[in-house]
Design a protein around this motif. Sequence first.
Motif, PDB file in Angstrom:
ATOM      1  N   UNK A  45       0.826  -1.202   0.000  1.00 55.49           N
ATOM      2  CA  UNK A  45       0.000   0.000   0.000  1.00 55.49           C
ATOM      3  C   UNK A  45       0.866   1.259   0.000  1.00 55.49           C
ATOM      4  N   UNK A  46       1.902   1.273   0.830  1.00 53.62           N
ATOM      5  CA  UNK A  46       2.811   2.421   0.891  1.00 53.62           C
ATOM      6  C   UNK A  46       3.504   2.616  -0.458  1.00 53.62           C
ATOM      7  N   UNK A  47       3.917   1.520  -1.070  1.00 51.75           N
ATOM      8  CA  UNK A  47       4.581   1.579  -2.375  1.00 51.75           C
ATOM      9  C   UNK A  47       3.658   2.206  -3.422  1.00 51.75           C
ATOM     10  N   UNK A  48       2.416   1.744  -3.494  1.00 50.98           N
ATOM     11  CA  UNK A  48       1.471   2.239  -4.508  1.00 50.98           C
ATOM     12  C   UNK A  48       1.149   3.714  -4.288  1.00 50.98           C
ATOM     13  N   UNK A  49       0.890   4.075  -3.050  1.00 47.52           N
ATOM     14  CA  UNK A  49       0.566   5.470  -2.756  1.00 47.52           C
ATOM     15  C   UNK A  49       1.762   6.379  -3.031  1.00 47.52           C
ATOM     16  N   UNK A  50       2.950   5.941  -2.643  1.00 45.05           N
ATOM     17  CA  UNK A  50       4.147   6.766  -2.868  1.00 45.05           C
ATOM     18  C   UNK A  50       4.389   6.972  -4.355  1.00 45.05           C
ATOM     19  N   UNK A  51       4.287   5.903  -5.124  1.00 45.22           N
ATOM     20  CA  UNK A  51       4.515   5.995  -6.568  1.00 45.22           C
ATOM     21  C   UNK A  51       3.474   6.895  -7.227  1.00 45.22           C
ATOM     22  N   UNK A  52       2.230   6.785  -6.783  1.00 40.29           N
ATOM     23  CA  UNK A  52       1.167   7.614  -7.367  1.00 40.29           C
ATOM     24  C   UNK A  52       1.380   9.088  -7.036  1.00 40.29           C
ATOM     25  N   UNK A  53       1.712   9.389  -5.789  1.00 38.58           N
ATOM     26  CA  UNK A  53       1.912  10.792  -5.400  1.00 38.58           C
ATOM     27  C   UNK A  53       3.127  11.400  -6.103  1.00 38.58           C
ATOM     28  N   UNK A  54       4.192  10.627  -6.221  1.00 39.11           N
ATOM     29  CA  UNK A  54       5.376  11.119  -6.943  1.00 39.11           C
ATOM     30  C   UNK A  54       5.033  11.362  -8.412  1.00 39.11           C
ATOM     31  N   UNK A  55       4.277  10.447  -8.986  1.00 36.48           N
ATOM     32  CA  UNK A  55       3.898  10.566 -10.397  1.00 36.48           C
ATOM     33  C   UNK A  55       3.003  11.771 -10.635  1.00 36.48           C
ATOM     34  N   UNK A  56       2.070  12.005  -9.722  1.00 35.28           N
ATOM     35  CA  UNK A  56       1.063  13.054  -9.923  1.00 35.28           C
ATOM     36  C   UNK A  56       1.547  14.434  -9.504  1.00 35.28           C
ATOM     37  N   UNK A  57       2.216  14.519  -8.377  1.00 34.55           N
ATOM     38  CA  UNK A  57       2.510  15.832  -7.791  1.00 34.55           C
ATOM     39  C   UNK A  57       3.985  16.222  -7.836  1.00 34.55           C
ATOM     40  N   UNK A  58       4.849  15.339  -8.293  1.00 40.33           N
ATOM     41  CA  UNK A  58       6.278  15.669  -8.366  1.00 40.33           C
ATOM     42  C   UNK A  58       6.858  15.439  -9.768  1.00 40.33           C
ATOM     43  N   UNK A  59       6.000  15.471 -10.768  1.00 44.89           N
ATOM     44  CA  UNK A  59       6.485  15.385 -12.142  1.00 44.89           C
ATOM     45  C   UNK A  59       6.743  13.988 -12.660  1.00 44.89           C
ATOM     46  N   UNK A  60       6.323  12.980 -11.915  1.00 46.27           N
ATOM     47  CA  UNK A  60       6.630  11.604 -12.293  1.00 46.27           C
ATOM     48  C   UNK A  60       6.005  11.150 -13.595  1.00 46.27           C
ATOM     49  N   UNK A  61       4.779  11.612 -13.882  1.00 44.44           N
ATOM     50  CA  UNK A  61       4.130  11.200 -15.130  1.00 44.44           C
ATOM     51  C   UNK A  61       4.886  11.740 -16.342  1.00 44.44           C
ATOM     52  N   UNK A  62       5.440  12.947 -16.207  1.00 40.55           N
ATOM     53  CA  UNK A  62       6.244  13.486 -17.309  1.00 40.55           C
ATOM     54  C   UNK A  62       7.505  12.645 -17.508  1.00 40.55           C
ATOM     55  N   UNK A  63       8.175  12.309 -16.409  1.00 39.06           N
ATOM     56  CA  UNK A  63       9.389  11.496 -16.504  1.00 39.06           C
ATOM     57  C   UNK A  63       9.070  10.143 -17.128  1.00 39.06           C
TER      58      UNK A  63
END
Length: 310
Positions: free
Chosen positions: A125-143
């Motif tokens: 759960x921590x892994x999924x939430x962390x990856x989603x938040x990084x992707x959404x709010x820290x530019x992760x989807x662009x990377x």
Amino acid sequence: MRRNKKLIIETIVIFLLSSAAAVYLNSLGIDHLFKLIIYIPLLLFQGLWFYRFYVVGHEAAHKKLFPDNIWLNDFLGSVILLPLLVPITIYRKIHYFHHGFNRKDDHTSAIDTFVIKGKPTLFKKIYCYSLFYISTFLGGFFIHSLISVILFLFVPPKLSIKISPAFKNWTYKDQLKSTVLFLLGCGFHLFVFFFFGKMIYLYTLGYPMLAFAWLLSMFVYALHYDTTIGENVRYNVRSVKRTPIVSWALMNFNEHATHHQYPNIPWYELSEKRQDLPQEFAEKNQTTWNLFIAICNQLKGPVIVYEPQD
């Protein structure tokens, strides 16, 4: 066609003006804190304007920029996408797949959903939430998008389909064209850096690219986040009300439900040809009509689906 000629001119002119303003502001001998207070809103606008490049490219990917001249459509679409390092050939492949299979099931084109094998655990759960938040709010989807572009430049076409079904019928010719477009984009960045210098590069391309990466990652899935999943892929979406500046810059992209139902409608007709979702989908998907609330709703995190271990 005349509207889109004006669109191209407007997009390039405002890019040049905002770039000149950022360089000029940086050259002023004023208090650093005061300069920063002025520069941050300008930088956010530059990032939003890079998003304009992305949306103009979106029109070109749909062959709507100049529908009577596909060569001109793809040429100008490619030119506008150069600063973003996005070949229109790859953009079109991925985006068509998005339209055809948008949230078809938990496994397909639903990037707010994690399908995990085995029993639920706190670590998963921590892994999924962390990856989603990084992707959404820290530019992760662009990377992720940039890495995907680079990946499909080098992976043999026969393997591409195994990595992503979006690349069905991908050929070496497509790959070569994409590589040339990507290298032209890299060349554009290098030209500005070495010809005009580091400072001008940073304030015209470097910093705005970072702002764009942040904005894109927050915006890109906000109008699909936590919407319905199922076979009726054209309805797994929401629209939001028009927002000053943002709706202008992003060419009525707030009318996203209309776009998904009728993707051939050009950007300038989306508002007048607005199409509401069927009631059963509107009840689930139209939880808000506010763009910023739609973005903030993503703070609720991803959906995690657990499946039995094989």
